[in-house]
Design a protein around this motif. Structure first.
Motif, PDB file in Angstrom:
ATOM      1  N   THR A  45       1.249  -1.077  -0.365  1.00 18.77           N
ATOM      2  CA  THR A  45      -0.390   0.707  -0.252  1.00 18.77           C
ATOM      3  C   THR A  45       0.957   1.322   0.003  1.00 18.77           C
ATOM      4  OG1 THR A  45      -1.743  -0.945   1.099  1.00 18.77           O
ATOM      5  CG2 THR A  45      -1.958   1.625   1.466  1.00 18.77           C
ATOM      6  N   VAL A  46       2.023   1.106   0.993  1.00 20.80           N
ATOM      7  CA  VAL A  46       2.785   2.073   0.678  1.00 20.80           C
ATOM      8  C   VAL A  46       3.280   2.298  -0.469  1.00 20.80           C
ATOM      9  CG1 VAL A  46       3.145   2.835   3.281  1.00 20.80           C
ATOM     10  CG2 VAL A  46       4.635   0.980   2.270  1.00 20.80           C
ATOM     11  N   ARG A  47       4.125   1.230  -1.183  1.00 24.35           N
ATOM     12  CA  ARG A  47       4.463   1.377  -2.055  1.00 24.35           C
ATOM     13  C   ARG A  47       3.808   2.336  -3.556  1.00 24.35           C
ATOM     14  NH1 ARG A  47       6.522  -4.005  -1.542  1.00 24.35           N
ATOM     15  NH2 ARG A  47       8.043  -4.571  -0.437  1.00 24.35           N
ATOM     16  N   ARG A  48       2.400   1.506  -3.350  1.00 27.79           N
ATOM     17  CA  ARG A  48       1.963   2.607  -4.443  1.00 27.79           C
ATOM     18  C   ARG A  48       0.920   4.115  -4.301  1.00 27.79           C
ATOM     19  NH1 ARG A  48      -4.987   1.281  -3.417  1.00 27.79           N
ATOM     20  NH2 ARG A  48      -5.853   2.564  -4.386  1.00 27.79           N
ATOM     21  N   ILE A  49       0.939   3.985  -3.056  1.00 24.33           N
ATOM     22  CA  ILE A  49       1.228   4.905  -2.649  1.00 24.33           C
ATOM     23  C   ILE A  49       2.178   6.273  -3.442  1.00 24.33           C
ATOM     24  CG2 ILE A  49       0.467   7.466  -0.602  1.00 24.33           C
ATOM     25  CD1 ILE A  49      -0.400   5.346   0.698  1.00 24.33           C
ATOM     26  N   VAL A  50       3.166   5.921  -2.548  1.00 23.16           N
ATOM     27  CA  VAL A  50       4.409   6.500  -3.755  1.00 23.16           C
ATOM     28  C   VAL A  50       4.335   6.538  -5.212  1.00 23.16           C
ATOM     29  CG1 VAL A  50       6.322   6.839  -3.761  1.00 23.16           C
ATOM     30  CG2 VAL A  50       5.959   6.090  -1.602  1.00 23.16           C
ATOM     31  N   ARG A  51       4.719   5.855  -5.608  1.00 19.55           N
ATOM     32  CA  ARG A  51       3.501   5.628  -6.680  1.00 19.55           C
ATOM     33  C   ARG A  51       2.657   6.891  -7.622  1.00 19.55           C
ATOM     34  NH1 ARG A  51       3.967   0.467  -6.874  1.00 19.55           N
ATOM     35  NH2 ARG A  51       1.645   0.008  -6.895  1.00 19.55           N
ATOM     36  N   SER A 154       5.521  26.617  -2.142  1.00 22.32           N
ATOM     37  CA  SER A 154       6.661  25.730  -2.763  1.00 22.32           C
ATOM     38  C   SER A 154       6.518  24.021  -3.037  1.00 22.32           C
ATOM     39  CB  SER A 154       8.049  25.423  -1.866  1.00 22.32           C
ATOM     40  OG  SER A 154       7.318  24.982  -0.959  1.00 22.32           O
ATOM     41  N   LEU A 155       4.823  23.328  -2.365  1.00 21.75           N
ATOM     42  CA  LEU A 155       4.280  22.513  -2.318  1.00 21.75           C
ATOM     43  C   LEU A 155       3.516  22.449  -3.855  1.00 21.75           C
ATOM     44  CD1 LEU A 155       2.503  22.161   0.837  1.00 21.75           C
ATOM     45  CD2 LEU A 155       4.323  20.429  -0.024  1.00 21.75           C
ATOM     46  N   ASP A 156       3.989  22.008  -5.109  1.00 25.36           N
ATOM     47  CA  ASP A 156       3.800  21.849  -5.858  1.00 25.36           C
ATOM     48  C   ASP A 156       2.708  21.584  -6.581  1.00 25.36           C
ATOM     49  OD1 ASP A 156       3.820  23.215  -8.833  1.00 25.36           O
ATOM     50  OD2 ASP A 156       4.842  20.972  -9.205  1.00 25.36           O
ATOM     51  N   HIS A 157       3.039  20.042  -5.669  1.00 21.77           N
ATOM     52  CA  HIS A 157       1.402  19.545  -5.665  1.00 21.77           C
ATOM     53  C   HIS A 157       1.904  18.133  -4.800  1.00 21.77           C
ATOM     54  CE1 HIS A 157       5.109  15.309  -7.016  1.00 21.77           C
ATOM     55  NE2 HIS A 157       5.654  16.920  -6.989  1.00 21.77           N
ATOM     56  N   GLY A 158       0.912  17.108  -4.810  1.00 23.05           N
ATOM     57  CA  GLY A 158       0.969  15.945  -3.789  1.00 23.05           C
ATOM     58  C   GLY A 158      -0.543  14.847  -3.929  1.00 23.05           C
ATOM     59  N   LEU A 159      -0.218  13.890  -2.686  1.00 17.67           N
ATOM     60  CA  LEU A 159      -1.102  12.609  -3.131  1.00 17.67           C
ATOM     61  C   LEU A 159      -1.393  12.752  -1.452  1.00 17.67           C
ATOM     62  CD1 LEU A 159      -2.254  10.529  -4.783  1.00 17.67           C
ATOM     63  CD2 LEU A 159      -0.772   9.391  -3.540  1.00 17.67           C
ATOM     64  N   VAL A 160      -2.491  12.962  -1.043  1.00 16.90           N
ATOM     65  CA  VAL A 160      -2.533  12.727   0.553  1.00 16.90           C
ATOM     66  C   VAL A 160      -4.379  11.541   1.041  1.00 16.90           C
ATOM     67  CG1 VAL A 160      -1.837  14.579   1.753  1.00 16.90           C
ATOM     68  CG2 VAL A 160      -4.258  14.374   1.001  1.00 16.90           C
ATOM     69  N   MET A 161      -4.031  10.671   1.874  1.00 12.13           N
ATOM     70  CA  MET A 161      -4.716  10.112   2.356  1.00 12.13           C
ATOM     71  C   MET A 161      -5.638  10.552   3.079  1.00 12.13           C
ATOM     72  SD  MET A 161      -5.039   6.105   3.641  1.00 12.13           S
ATOM     73  CE  MET A 161      -3.206   5.481   3.307  1.00 12.13           C
ATOM     74  N   VAL A 162      -7.261  10.371   3.189  1.00 17.00           N
ATOM     75  CA  VAL A 162      -8.280  10.717   4.099  1.00 17.00           C
ATOM     76  C   VAL A 162      -9.147   9.695   3.648  1.00 17.00           C
ATOM     77  CG1 VAL A 162      -7.590  13.365   2.951  1.00 17.00           C
ATOM     78  CG2 VAL A 162      -9.230  12.027   2.390  1.00 17.00           C
ATOM     79  N   GLN A 163     -10.085  10.406   4.969  1.00 14.47           N
ATOM     80  CA  GLN A 163     -11.446   9.332   4.237  1.00 14.47           C
ATOM     81  C   GLN A 163     -11.735   9.580   3.630  1.00 14.47           C
ATOM     82  OE1 GLN A 163     -13.911  10.689   7.912  1.00 14.47           O
ATOM     83  NE2 GLN A 163     -16.290   9.899   6.953  1.00 14.47           N
ATOM     84  N   ALA A 164     -12.898   8.781   2.743  1.00 15.68           N
ATOM     85  CA  ALA A 164     -13.661   8.352   1.772  1.00 15.68           C
ATOM     86  C   ALA A 164     -14.601   9.574   1.127  1.00 15.68           C
ATOM     87  CB  ALA A 164     -13.845   6.949   0.974  1.00 15.68           C
ATOM     88  N   GLU A 165     -15.087  10.213   2.554  1.00 16.31           N
ATOM     89  CA  GLU A 165     -16.023  10.212   2.010  1.00 16.31           C
ATOM     90  C   GLU A 165     -15.870  12.574   1.928  1.00 16.31           C
ATOM     91  OE1 GLU A 165     -19.004  12.813   5.092  1.00 16.31           O
ATOM     92  OE2 GLU A 165     -18.861  10.891   5.096  1.00 16.31           O
ATOM     93  N   VAL A 166     -14.387  12.415   2.638  1.00 17.65           N
ATOM     94  CA  VAL A 166     -13.554  13.474   2.535  1.00 17.65           C
ATOM     95  C   VAL A 166     -12.953  13.983   1.576  1.00 17.65           C
ATOM     96  CG1 VAL A 166     -11.960  15.284   3.628  1.00 17.65           C
ATOM     97  CG2 VAL A 166     -13.183  13.992   5.216  1.00 17.65           C
ATOM     98  N   ALA A 167     -12.517  12.653   0.796  1.00 17.32           N
ATOM     99  CA  ALA A 167     -12.304  12.900  -1.080  1.00 17.32           C
ATOM    100  C   ALA A 167     -12.575  13.102  -1.422  1.00 17.32           C
ATOM    101  CB  ALA A 167     -11.130  11.329  -0.732  1.00 17.32           C
ATOM    102  N   ASP A 168     -13.740  12.791  -1.974  1.00 16.48           N
ATOM    103  CA  ASP A 168     -15.191  13.496  -2.142  1.00 16.48           C
ATOM    104  C   ASP A 168     -15.756  14.537  -2.474  1.00 16.48           C
ATOM    105  OD1 ASP A 168     -15.338  10.694  -2.931  1.00 16.48           O
ATOM    106  OD2 ASP A 168     -17.168   9.964  -1.949  1.00 16.48           O
ATOM    107  N   VAL A 214      -6.066  11.514  -2.540  1.00 16.64           N
ATOM    108  CA  VAL A 214      -6.288  12.801  -3.269  1.00 16.64           C
ATOM    109  C   VAL A 214      -5.411  13.411  -3.578  1.00 16.64           C
ATOM    110  CG1 VAL A 214      -7.819  15.410  -3.031  1.00 16.64           C
ATOM    111  CG2 VAL A 214      -8.252  13.362  -1.468  1.00 16.64           C
ATOM    112  N   ALA A 215      -5.429  13.672  -5.182  1.00 19.24           N
ATOM    113  CA  ALA A 215      -4.173  13.941  -5.706  1.00 19.24           C
ATOM    114  C   ALA A 215      -4.327  15.958  -6.034  1.00 19.24           C
ATOM    115  CB  ALA A 215      -3.901  13.373  -6.815  1.00 19.24           C
ATOM    116  N   PHE A 216      -3.473  17.229  -5.120  1.00 23.17           N
ATOM    117  CA  PHE A 216      -3.329  18.005  -5.788  1.00 23.17           C
ATOM    118  C   PHE A 216      -2.692  18.632  -6.758  1.00 23.17           C
ATOM    119  CE2 PHE A 216      -1.991  17.910  -1.700  1.00 23.17           C
ATOM    120  CZ  PHE A 216      -0.272  18.993  -2.467  1.00 23.17           C
ATOM    121  N   THR A 217      -2.584  19.266  -8.126  1.00 24.25           N
ATOM    122  CA  THR A 217      -1.415  20.273  -8.345  1.00 24.25           C
ATOM    123  C   THR A 217      -2.058  21.883  -8.513  1.00 24.25           C
ATOM    124  OG1 THR A 217      -1.381  18.465 -10.135  1.00 24.25           O
ATOM    125  CG2 THR A 217      -0.767  20.050 -10.244  1.00 24.25           C
TER     126      THR A 217
END
Length: 297
Positions: A45-51, A154-168, A214-217
């Motif tokens: 799972t952590v490998r998947r998140i990093v990818r 400086s935060l250009d992009h990212g990926l965070v894990m959150v509660q599914a409802e919050v992700a929506d 959730v991914a952001f740019t």
């Protein structure tokens, strides 16, 4: 690389269920719901998140919030990234450096931990991270993400894990059922999208809610003469009475009805639509129109 076959390698070893429980036991730690402590116990799972974070292969300065026992931290270090981790729990913050030294000795110089509350942490403590990859504490995920986007340009992009409802909610477009204050405020800073689900069984203890990525740019905020605070005030007013028309919902924001009609017209916003139909550009236009009206009167 699995934790079973990595012990003979110089690279980082990732944490599996046994390692996570052993680390927790060594600290006398019982995960608390108050701090949203659900630790990832599955290396895949952590490998998947990093990818999925799509980090620069050459290496980035990654900001991690809520590193816990270090599962995701080790996966980030394994891919050659520098990690600054913000951890509110002094017990966990104190343990992380020795965990990194044990499981990733060759990468320890690329890791730093900041003991702080991520909702109020100051930019000076973080350096200039280019990406945020984190399993955010679910009870404060939205304020943490918005705070970090605000203080870290400086935060250009990212990926965070959150509660599914919050992700929506974070990724919701205007007009959708889940579109609201978090969606609009996040859109001020970045393009946000859902990036997949996460099962409950990869955590210890297993949460009683589903999780999502959730991914952001980052992108430039909409052009407006108003400040971010002024734009956010419009957003909050528009959704405070979600089922009302925008003209009715904004009555407290601008009590003078004639001025409000002037602002709506100047912003090109139909007074009969609901706030949930407006994109961030229209909220910015409303704030800008009120700002302009205020300078005239």
């Amino acid at each position: 690389m699995t934790s079973a076959d990595s012990s003979t390698s110089a690279g980082p070893r990732l944490l599996g269920p046994a390692e996570v429980r052993s680390l927790a036991a060594s600290l006398g730690l019982r995960p608390t719901k108050q701090r949203g402590q659900n630790f990832v116990i599955d290396p895949n799972t952590v490998r998947r998140i990093v990818r999925a974070a799509e980090l620069d292969p050459a290496g980035e300065h990654v900001l991690e919030v809520g590193p816990g026992l270090g599962s995701l931290t080790l996966a980030l270090l394994a891919e050659g990234h520098r990690v600054t981790a913000v951890e509110i729990d002094p017990l966990l913050a104190g343990k992380l450096p020795s965990t990194i030294a044990e499981y990733a000795p060759g990468q320890a110089d690329r890791f730093a931990v900041v003991e702080a509350d991520a909702v109020v942490v100051e930019a000076a403590a973080l350096g200039a991270p280019t990406a945020c990859v984190a399993n955010l504490p679910y009870n404060v995920a939205v304020p943490v993400l918005l705070h970090l986007l605000r203080i870290c340009p400086s935060l250009d992009h990212g990926l965070v894990m959150v509660q599914a409802e919050v992700a929506d909610r974070l990724a919701a477009p205007p007009g959708s059922r889940t579109y609201g204050v978090p969606s609009a405020k996040a859109a001020w800073y970045a393009d946000v999208r859902r990036a997949g689900p996460i099962g409950r069984n990869v955590f210890w203890p297993a949460p009683n809610v589903d999780s999502g990525l959730v991914a952001f740019t980052r992108r430039e905020p909409p052009s407006t003469s108003a400040s971010r605070e002024e734009v956010f005030a419009v957003i909050e007013a528009a959704f405070s009475q979600r089922r009302k028309t925008i003209r009715s919902a904004l009555a407290r924001w601008t009590p003078d009805r004639a001025e409000l009609d002037e602002v709506l017209a100047a912003a090109g916003v139909d007074p009969t639509v609901r706030g949930e139909m407006l994109a961030i550009e229209e909220f910015a236009a409303l704030a800008g129109a009120k700002h302009a009206a205020g300078t005239k009167h």
